[in-house]
Design a protein around this motif. Sequence first.
Motif, PDB file in Angstrom:
ATOM      1  N   GLU A 227      -8.591  -3.839   5.750  1.00 13.47           N
ATOM      2  CA  GLU A 227      -7.284  -3.957   5.088  1.00 13.47           C
ATOM      3  C   GLU A 227      -6.575  -2.592   5.165  1.00 13.47           C
ATOM      4  N   PRO A 228      -5.921  -2.322   6.298  1.00 12.28           N
ATOM      5  CA  PRO A 228      -5.188  -1.054   6.407  1.00 12.28           C
ATOM      6  C   PRO A 228      -3.904  -1.102   5.578  1.00 12.28           C
ATOM      7  N   TYR A 229      -3.752  -0.172   4.648  1.00 11.65           N
ATOM      8  CA  TYR A 229      -2.587  -0.175   3.765  1.00 11.65           C
ATOM      9  C   TYR A 229      -1.402   0.525   4.423  1.00 11.65           C
ATOM     10  N   GLY A 230      -0.280  -0.207   4.493  1.00 20.37           N
ATOM     11  CA  GLY A 230       0.930   0.362   5.073  1.00 20.37           C
ATOM     12  C   GLY A 230       2.059   0.415   4.064  1.00 20.37           C
ATOM     13  N   VAL A 231       3.113   1.127   4.454  1.00 15.36           N
ATOM     14  CA  VAL A 231       4.335   1.174   3.649  1.00 15.36           C
ATOM     15  C   VAL A 231       5.280   0.142   4.257  1.00 15.36           C
ATOM     16  N   GLY A 232       5.597  -0.882   3.500  1.00 20.96           N
ATOM     17  CA  GLY A 232       6.476  -1.931   4.012  1.00 20.96           C
ATOM     18  C   GLY A 232       7.926  -1.488   3.996  1.00 20.96           C
ATOM     19  N   VAL A 233       8.615  -1.748   5.117  1.00 15.36           N
ATOM     20  CA  VAL A 233      10.058  -1.448   5.208  1.00 15.36           C
ATOM     21  C   VAL A 233      10.757  -2.671   5.801  1.00 15.36           C
TER      22      VAL A 233
ATOM     23  N   ASN B  15      -0.490  -6.467   8.865  1.00 18.12           N
ATOM     24  CA  ASN B  15      -1.036  -7.452   9.818  1.00 18.12           C
ATOM     25  C   ASN B  15       0.090  -8.103  10.623  1.00 18.12           C
ATOM     26  N   ASP B  16      -0.303  -8.789  11.694  1.00 17.06           N
ATOM     27  CA  ASP B  16       0.694  -9.307  12.628  1.00 17.06           C
ATOM     28  C   ASP B  16       1.559 -10.387  12.003  1.00 17.06           C
ATOM     29  N   GLU B  17       0.968 -11.188  11.141  1.00 18.33           N
ATOM     30  CA  GLU B  17       1.749 -12.247  10.514  1.00 18.33           C
ATOM     31  C   GLU B  17       2.882 -11.647   9.673  1.00 18.33           C
ATOM     32  N   ARG B  18       2.551 -10.649   8.885  1.00 15.61           N
ATOM     33  CA  ARG B  18       3.585 -10.007   8.045  1.00 15.61           C
ATOM     34  C   ARG B  18       4.601  -9.251   8.899  1.00 15.61           C
ATOM     35  N   LYS B  19       4.134  -8.760  10.065  1.00 18.27           N
ATOM     36  CA  LYS B  19       5.069  -8.026  10.933  1.00 18.27           C
ATOM     37  C   LYS B  19       6.152  -8.926  11.521  1.00 18.27           C
ATOM     38  N   GLN B  20       5.983 -10.240  11.409  1.00 18.91           N
ATOM     39  CA  GLN B  20       7.072 -11.145  11.813  1.00 18.91           C
ATOM     40  C   GLN B  20       8.248 -11.012  10.851  1.00 18.91           C
ATOM     41  N   GLU B  21       7.971 -10.579   9.642  1.00 23.75           N
ATOM     42  CA  GLU B  21       9.012 -10.573   8.600  1.00 23.75           C
ATOM     43  C   GLU B  21       9.445  -9.186   8.146  1.00 23.75           C
TER      44      GLU B  21
ATOM     45  N   SER C 257       1.729  -9.803  -4.833  1.00 21.99           N
ATOM     46  CA  SER C 257       1.307 -10.002  -3.437  1.00 21.99           C
ATOM     47  C   SER C 257       2.239 -10.981  -2.725  1.00 21.99           C
ATOM     48  N   ALA C 258       2.747 -11.966  -3.446  1.00 21.59           N
ATOM     49  CA  ALA C 258       3.513 -13.032  -2.791  1.00 21.59           C
ATOM     50  C   ALA C 258       4.983 -12.692  -2.560  1.00 21.59           C
ATOM     51  N   ASN C 259       5.528 -11.694  -3.276  1.00 16.67           N
ATOM     52  CA  ASN C 259       6.983 -11.493  -3.124  1.00 16.67           C
ATOM     53  C   ASN C 259       7.373 -10.238  -2.343  1.00 16.67           C
ATOM     54  N   ARG C 260       6.408  -9.557  -1.730  1.00 12.20           N
ATOM     55  CA  ARG C 260       6.742  -8.290  -1.066  1.00 12.20           C
ATOM     56  C   ARG C 260       7.693  -8.471   0.114  1.00 12.20           C
ATOM     57  N   GLU C 261       7.405  -9.461   0.968  1.00  9.66           N
ATOM     58  CA  GLU C 261       8.283  -9.683   2.124  1.00  9.66           C
ATOM     59  C   GLU C 261       9.679 -10.082   1.647  1.00  9.66           C
ATOM     60  N   GLU C 262       9.696 -11.011   0.686  1.00 15.00           N
ATOM     61  CA  GLU C 262      10.961 -11.494   0.126  1.00 15.00           C
ATOM     62  C   GLU C 262      11.797 -10.338  -0.442  1.00 15.00           C
ATOM     63  N   PHE C 263      11.160  -9.451  -1.193  1.00 15.05           N
ATOM     64  CA  PHE C 263      11.876  -8.331  -1.803  1.00 15.05           C
ATOM     65  C   PHE C 263      12.412  -7.374  -0.748  1.00 15.05           C
TER      66      PHE C 263
ATOM     67  N   VAL D 142      14.196  -4.091  -2.894  1.00 13.32           N
ATOM     68  CA  VAL D 142      13.498  -2.796  -2.825  1.00 13.32           C
ATOM     69  C   VAL D 142      13.812  -2.151  -1.481  1.00 13.32           C
ATOM     70  N   ASP D 143      13.747  -0.805  -1.456  1.00 12.26           N
ATOM     71  CA  ASP D 143      13.960  -0.085  -0.199  1.00 12.26           C
ATOM     72  C   ASP D 143      12.667   0.028   0.591  1.00 12.26           C
ATOM     73  N   MET D 144      11.561   0.102  -0.120  1.00 12.13           N
ATOM     74  CA  MET D 144      10.255   0.103   0.558  1.00 12.13           C
ATOM     75  C   MET D 144       9.197  -0.392  -0.430  1.00 12.13           C
ATOM     76  N   VAL D 145       8.052  -0.779   0.121  1.00  9.25           N
ATOM     77  CA  VAL D 145       6.957  -1.291  -0.706  1.00  9.25           C
ATOM     78  C   VAL D 145       5.709  -0.462  -0.432  1.00  9.25           C
ATOM     79  N   VAL D 146       5.126   0.061  -1.505  1.00 11.83           N
ATOM     80  CA  VAL D 146       3.838   0.767  -1.388  1.00 11.83           C
ATOM     81  C   VAL D 146       2.937   0.107  -2.420  1.00 11.83           C
ATOM     82  N   ALA D 147       2.129  -0.864  -2.019  1.00  8.53           N
ATOM     83  CA  ALA D 147       1.508  -1.772  -2.984  1.00  8.53           C
ATOM     84  C   ALA D 147       0.248  -2.420  -2.421  1.00  8.53           C
ATOM     85  N   THR D 148      -0.740  -1.597  -2.088  1.00  9.93           N
ATOM     86  CA  THR D 148      -1.996  -2.121  -1.492  1.00  9.93           C
ATOM     87  C   THR D 148      -1.678  -3.196  -0.454  1.00  9.93           C
TER      88      THR D 148
END
Length: 289
Positions: free
Chosen positions: A236-242, A126-132, A104-110, A116-122
Amino acid sequence: MRMRYTAFTALMASAALVLAACGGDDDAGEQDADVEASEFEEGTTMAQLAEAGEITIGTKFDQPLFGLQAPSGEPVGFDVEIAKIIASELGIGSDGIEWRETTSANREEFLKGGQVDMVVATYTINDERKQEVDFAGPYYNAGQSILVLEENDEISGPEDLAGKDVCTVEGSTPAQNMRDNYPEANLDLTDTYSNCLEPLRQGQVDALTTDNVILSGFIDQNPDEFKLVGEPFTEEPYGVGVPKGDDEFRSFINDVLEESFDDGRWLEAWENTAGEVLETPETPEVDRY
Ligand code: GLU
């Protein structure tokens, strides 16, 4: 890829017929292996990944139903199947996917560091994460809940956690929600949710809190030991992090998700994984912010 296809077209066609006749290969990762890199605009992440024929995907390795490392070393679960659908639309089958465990703690960092090219990991949007980072989706809507020992009749909702020892994971939205809204609970923070199970069994903590579906996976994996209490108390809407700012890649993934909602691949992915335990949800509304 083009050369290989030209040379072996006849062989592949007959192999496909044989596979179809045998009831087929239900691995979503193999469905669209004939995508060509040239289909994507040059310079885009899609073109680069399709050209390489490889993608590195971050997922969880200890969460049954969504992302759990199987004895083969490969993870299995709904997140994994969603990721395979996206990879398949880049012409990348299971063989071209490198799975990397994200916590949970290293997704933005990765994502920021290109590990990683993308993150699919529950991964809650949210807006805070969208800053990064940026998010495609959602492809599922979960909610925070509470897991206790089956014989516990003291805790029936988050208000009952005041003064209790509550295990959860650093860098997660449930940990942040506890700090913000239930500061009287004593948080016991760790790296992954499975680390909370033994302390819960031993009575070293009173509860584990995170998304309902993650907790349901632990109940399923450990019959008659644990139970969920109360109703989910967050969204908790699950998204694909890019990576942040890669709007083309995000929009491509949104297109793939919407197609998979319509053509049955999302449902098939669900039914083969989390759907074996959980009720089938409605398909969510993709948020193209
Ligand atoms: N969905 C929540 C989050 O992204 C909790 C699950 C997790 O930690 O992956 O923080």
